[in-house]
Design an enzyme around this catalytic site. Structure first.
Site, mmCIF file in Angstrom:
data_model
loop_
_atom_site.group_PDB
_atom_site.id
_atom_site.type_symbol
_atom_site.label_atom_id
_atom_site.label_comp_id
_atom_site.label_asym_id
_atom_site.label_seq_id
_atom_site.Cartn_x
_atom_site.Cartn_y
_atom_site.Cartn_z
ATOM 1 C CE LYS A 107 -2.855 -2.334 -0.818
ATOM 2 N NZ LYS A 107 -3.501 -2.294 -2.048
ATOM 3 C CB SER A 143 -0.907 0.023 1.227
ATOM 4 O OG SER A 143 -1.591 1.256 1.269
ATOM 5 C CG HIS A 172 -4.999 -0.958 3.691
ATOM 6 N ND1 HIS A 172 -5.072 -0.427 2.428
ATOM 7 C CD2 HIS A 172 -4.268 -0.092 4.411
ATOM 8 C CE1 HIS A 172 -4.412 0.725 2.390
ATOM 9 N NE2 HIS A 172 -3.906 0.947 3.587
ATOM 10 C CG ASN A 173 -6.956 -1.331 -1.013
ATOM 11 O OD1 ASN A 173 -5.987 -1.232 -0.258
ATOM 12 N ND2 ASN A 173 -6.835 -1.308 -2.316
ATOM 13 C CD GLU A 230 -7.199 3.637 0.088
ATOM 14 O OE1 GLU A 230 -6.256 2.903 0.454
ATOM 15 O OE2 GLU A 230 -7.383 3.955 -1.099
HETATM 16 P P1 NBP Z 1 -0.208 -2.037 -14.428
HETATM 17 O O1 NBP Z 1 -1.198 -2.655 -13.540
HETATM 18 O O2 NBP Z 1 -0.650 -0.957 -15.344
HETATM 19 O O3 NBP Z 1 0.485 -3.193 -15.308
HETATM 20 C C1 NBP Z 1 1.432 -2.890 -16.306
HETATM 21 C C2 NBP Z 1 2.542 -3.894 -16.273
HETATM 22 O O4 NBP Z 1 2.033 -5.235 -16.473
HETATM 23 C C3 NBP Z 1 3.532 -3.641 -17.397
HETATM 24 O O5 NBP Z 1 4.814 -3.890 -16.885
HETATM 25 C C4 NBP Z 1 3.117 -4.674 -18.443
HETATM 26 O O6 NBP Z 1 4.144 -5.026 -19.317
HETATM 27 C C5 NBP Z 1 2.772 -5.825 -17.546
HETATM 28 N N1 NBP Z 1 2.011 -6.893 -18.196
HETATM 29 C C6 NBP Z 1 0.726 -6.926 -18.632
HETATM 30 BR BR1 NBP Z 1 -0.415 -5.546 -18.568
HETATM 31 N N2 NBP Z 1 0.368 -8.092 -19.150
HETATM 32 C C7 NBP Z 1 1.462 -8.865 -19.063
HETATM 33 C C8 NBP Z 1 1.729 -10.201 -19.451
HETATM 34 N N3 NBP Z 1 0.792 -10.973 -19.971
HETATM 35 N N4 NBP Z 1 2.973 -10.667 -19.231
HETATM 36 C C9 NBP Z 1 3.926 -9.895 -18.705
HETATM 37 N N5 NBP Z 1 3.720 -8.618 -18.295
HETATM 38 C C10 NBP Z 1 2.507 -8.111 -18.477
HETATM 39 O O7 NBP Z 1 1.057 -1.516 -13.581
HETATM 40 P P2 NBP Z 1 1.084 -0.673 -12.222
HETATM 41 O O8 NBP Z 1 0.076 0.416 -12.229
HETATM 42 O O9 NBP Z 1 2.506 -0.350 -11.974
HETATM 43 O O10 NBP Z 1 0.590 -1.722 -11.120
HETATM 44 C C11 NBP Z 1 1.261 -2.955 -10.884
HETATM 45 C C12 NBP Z 1 0.511 -3.728 -9.815
HETATM 46 O O11 NBP Z 1 0.494 -2.976 -8.627
HETATM 47 C C13 NBP Z 1 -0.945 -4.013 -10.151
HETATM 48 O O12 NBP Z 1 -1.308 -5.265 -9.662
HETATM 49 C C14 NBP Z 1 -1.703 -2.950 -9.439
HETATM 50 O O13 NBP Z 1 -3.017 -3.334 -9.079
HETATM 51 C C15 NBP Z 1 -0.840 -2.735 -8.236
HETATM 52 N N6 NBP Z 1 -0.950 -1.341 -7.800
HETATM 53 C C16 NBP Z 1 -0.848 -1.071 -6.547
HETATM 54 C C17 NBP Z 1 -0.921 0.216 -6.104
HETATM 55 C C18 NBP Z 1 -0.795 0.436 -4.704
HETATM 56 O O14 NBP Z 1 -1.030 1.511 -4.199
HETATM 57 N N7 NBP Z 1 -0.379 -0.561 -4.029
HETATM 58 C C19 NBP Z 1 -1.079 1.288 -6.942
HETATM 59 C C20 NBP Z 1 -1.155 1.004 -8.223
HETATM 60 C C21 NBP Z 1 -1.092 -0.320 -8.639
HETATM 61 P P3 NBP Z 1 4.347 -4.217 -20.706
HETATM 62 O O15 NBP Z 1 5.122 -2.983 -20.347
HETATM 63 O O16 NBP Z 1 5.121 -5.134 -21.564
HETATM 64 O O17 NBP Z 1 2.994 -3.890 -21.244
#
Ligand code: NBP
Length: 475
Positions: free
Chosen positions: A182, A128, A185-186, A189
């Protein structure tokens, strides 16, 4: 050199986590499906530390020291399964895969079990704090086999937020438990933001304050028991002016809230577990109502009925709203911790609620002074029947209850929606009630379905012969 940790999936979250590891002196292997993102990371931030970049998954895995530890930060769902499959194909027994995405906990349970059969350790880690947290210190909730934490724990703790020297990261429990907490937690939120929204709405519509004045109120509230990240940024958002129009930004944003789904997951899980998380559910439904734009437009002429006059004593009512917000927030957190206890019992996770309050104090979106109180409450009594009943929270809510009733009744008389405040108060009244109308529900169920009932004065189950002579039999 061989890398200590690998990160695959270098969109915003993965890049920032990789940089965070590098800044803490770890050699970080990096990989992304399309190499361009890897290149972008190296070009822009290669100087953050030592990165070892690979184009293929084979080279990536080969660049890691054993047991290999790889964090996956890709889109949750099928992409995560695809990446796990690729990694598992080239990893060796004892290697560790950490899924840092927002996975559904039941997926994590499934993945952990299937990887265990293949000799790999799987850690479902809730992370988070958004982008900013990923870079500068998130709150991390890793689940999975305890053995995995021996090698993964120190790495994750080194990059997590810290409060009073304590890392905001601890081993949560087996398989899906990290992603489960988690998720809750959300959900909390969501509830917290809904309650803040209701307080804001009352300050504006019941007291006629403009966004600057409301921002000042939130700034003051942030000096007291409500001190939290969300209250702090509420003041900032409300004080912000739109560059284009000069108006408060909040007045030019469309009032339809979106959701990515974790709040909905929390409520679905709560329904399955039979835990009344009314605060989270109201928040999810309030967002859905706000998003029903066509229906809202068509409903604008619905009669309000006769509305009362607005409160005259602005200072007193503002303080009432503060108390109502605090009491409703205690209820929402208490319900969230009930869900965690129920999940723990259902899946045999043996979770420690006090640990969660500890690691949510920093790094995450719900970080707040309040969480220290929750930690203290569970330190004092790990078997608390409900957070609400811990002496500190009980006092806080009992002291707030008059204000709470005034706020809910005033809002109702003014026609201002307060689903969060009102349902939290009803929940509170339901909990403390001597008798509930559930007795009648049981009577009705027995009437139409012979579902039986218990008596207050005898053991066993009973049924009234409703369609015969209405005598009672023991079922
Ligand atoms: P995204 O959720 O937008 O995912 C993009 C990434 O996934 C890119 O690296 C893309 O590769 C890769 N990808 C996809 Br789409 N399909 C794929 C596949 N079949 N094989 C390999 N790679 C693949 O990225 P993010 O916004 O950085 O979020 C990442 C994770 O973190 C998610 O699960 C999200 O829910 C979570 N998250 C958490 C928070 C938080 O506050 N904790 C915030 C935001 C996100 P490419 O570049 O080759 O397309």
């Amino acid at each position: 050199p061989l890398a200590q940790i690998g990160v695959t999936g270098l969109a915003v979250m993965g890049s920032n986590l990789a940089r965070n590891f590098a800044r803490h002196g770890h050699v970080v292997a990096v990989h992304n499906r399309s190499y361009s993102k890897t290149q972008t990371l190296l070009d822009a931030h290669g100087s953050d530390g030592t990165f070892v970049a690979s184009e293929s998954i084979e080279d990536f895995v080969a660049s890691l020291e054993k047991p290999r530890k790889v964090v996956i930060m890709v889109k949750a769902g099928d992409p995560t399964d695809a990446v796990i499959e690729e990694l598992a194909g080239v990893m060796d027994e004892g290697d560790i895969i950490i899924d840092g995405g927002n996975a559904l906990y039941t997926d994590t349970i499934r993945r952990e079990s299937s990887l265990k059969d293949r000799g790999l350790l799987f850690v479902g880690a809730g992370i988070s704090g958004g982008e900013e947290g990923a870079l500068n210190g998130p709150s991390i909730m890793p689940g999975g086999p305890a053995k995995s934490y021996e090698s993964v724990g120190p790495l994750l703790e080194s990059i997590s937020a810290h409060v009073d020297g304590t890392p905001c990261c601890t081993h949560i429990g087996p398989d899906g438990s990290g992603h489960f907490v988690k998720m809750v937690h959300n959900g909390i939120e969501y509830a917290d933001m809904q309650l803040i929204g209701e307080a804001y709405n009352l300050l504006r519509d019941a007291l006629g304050m403009d966004p600057d004045a409301v921002a000042d109120v939130f700034r003051q509230w942030n000096e007291g028991d409500l001190e939290s990240y969300l209250v702090e940024i509420t003041a900032q958002v409300l004080a912000h002016k739109d560059a284009k129009t000069g108006k408060p930004l909040v007045d030019v944003i469309v009032d339809a809230a979106e959701q990515k789904g974790t709040g909905r997951w929390t409520v679905k899980s709560a329904l399955d577990l039979g835990v009344p998380v009314t605060g989270i559910a109201e928040a999810v439904f309030a967002r859905a109502l706000s998003g029903a734009r066509g229906q809202r437009e068509a409903s604008k002429g619905l009669a309000s009925g006769t509305l009362s006059a607005k409160p005259e004593d602005i200072e007193t009512f503002t303080e009432d709203i503060r108390s109502a917000l605090y009491a409703s927030k205690v209820v929402a957190y208490s319900q969230g911790f009930d869900q965690i206890a129920a999940g723990s019992a259902e899946y045999d996770w043996n979770l420690h609620p006090g640990d969660l309050a500890t690691i949510w104090r920093g790094g995450c979106i719900i970080r707040a002074r309040f969480l220290n109180r929750i930690k203290d409450a569970y330190d004092e009594n790990p078997e608390l029947p409900a957070l609400l009943l811990a002496p500190y929270f009980r006092d806080a809510v009992e002291n707030a209850v008059d204000s709470w009733r005034r706020v809910v009744s005033t809002a109702t008389l003014l026609g201002i929606p307060v689903p969060g405040f009102a349902s939290a108060l009803s929940y509170y009244d339901g909990l403390r009630a001597e008798r509930l109308p559930a007795a009648l529900t049981q009577g009705l169920r027995d009437f139409f379905g012979a579902h039986t009932y218990e008596r207050i004065d005898a053991d066993g189950k009973f049924h009234t012969l409703w369609s015969e002579d209405r005598s009672e039999i023991e079922a």
